[in-house]
Write an enzyme that holds these catalytic residues in place. Sequence first.
Site, PDB file in Angstrom:
ATOM      1  N   ALA A 100       0.792  -1.145   0.052  1.00 56.84           N
ATOM      2  CA  ALA A 100      -0.065   0.108  -0.021  1.00 56.84           C
ATOM      3  C   ALA A 100       0.926   1.128  -0.084  1.00 56.84           C
ATOM      4  O   ALA A 100       1.965   1.288   0.626  1.00 56.84           O
ATOM      5  CB  ALA A 100      -0.963  -0.097   1.244  1.00 56.84           C
ATOM      6  N   CYS A 101       0.292   2.158  -0.854  1.00 52.75           N
ATOM      7  CA  CYS A 101       1.269   3.660  -0.618  1.00 52.75           C
ATOM      8  C   CYS A 101       0.177   4.721  -0.465  1.00 52.75           C
ATOM      9  O   CYS A 101      -1.008   4.528  -0.510  1.00 52.75           O
ATOM     10  CB  CYS A 101       1.741   3.623  -2.028  1.00 52.75           C
ATOM     11  SG  CYS A 101       0.992   4.071  -3.409  1.00 52.75           S
ATOM     12  N   PRO A 102       0.732   5.921   0.071  1.00 53.90           N
ATOM     13  CA  PRO A 102      -0.237   6.887   0.395  1.00 53.90           C
ATOM     14  C   PRO A 102      -0.982   7.173  -0.784  1.00 53.90           C
ATOM     15  O   PRO A 102      -2.271   7.534  -0.479  1.00 53.90           O
ATOM     16  CB  PRO A 102       1.051   8.077   0.589  1.00 53.90           C
ATOM     17  CG  PRO A 102       2.129   7.284   1.221  1.00 53.90           C
ATOM     18  CD  PRO A 102       2.170   6.182   0.027  1.00 53.90           C
ATOM     19  N   GLY A 125      -1.933   5.281  -3.267  1.00 51.98           N
ATOM     20  CA  GLY A 125      -2.876   4.022  -3.684  1.00 51.98           C
ATOM     21  C   GLY A 125      -2.837   3.790  -5.034  1.00 51.98           C
ATOM     22  O   GLY A 125      -3.825   3.105  -5.414  1.00 51.98           O
ATOM     23  N   THR A 147       1.862   1.109  -5.213  1.00 54.03           N
ATOM     24  CA  THR A 147       1.096  -0.177  -4.562  1.00 54.03           C
ATOM     25  C   THR A 147       1.237  -1.322  -5.423  1.00 54.03           C
ATOM     26  O   THR A 147       1.810  -2.294  -5.075  1.00 54.03           O
ATOM     27  CB  THR A 147      -0.169   0.008  -4.291  1.00 54.03           C
ATOM     28  OG1 THR A 147      -0.437   1.242  -3.432  1.00 54.03           O
ATOM     29  CG2 THR A 147      -1.048  -1.194  -3.966  1.00 54.03           C
TER      30      THR A 147
END
Length: 107
Positions: free
Chosen positions: A9-11, A13, A17
């Site tokens: 997951a990344c900030p 998204g 990701t």
Amino acid sequence: MTSIVAVTACPSGVAHTYMAAEAIESAAKAKGWDCTVETQGSIGIENELTESAIKSADIVILTKDIDIKNSERFEGKTIVRIGVSDAVKRSAAVMDKIDAHLAKVTA
């Protein structure tokens, strides 16, 4: 056979990701390992890990840039937390470290 599950997951998204998921999966498969990756992107959870996949996993990889939803599922497992950028750029090195760890544990 070594089995790995991962959640990326990344900030934002979006791209990272999925790039991280692909890099982790490729690096694990290059070692001959079984790998299943769940993504938690802007459209929600995709490829949600099954209880049996988690139970049989030797290692859990979680990206640490934002909170992973439902992380309590991994209680009692060996967890490796890495940044999304490390997952994208250094997955092979991460797998080498996991390999060295597992060799020590089983020695």
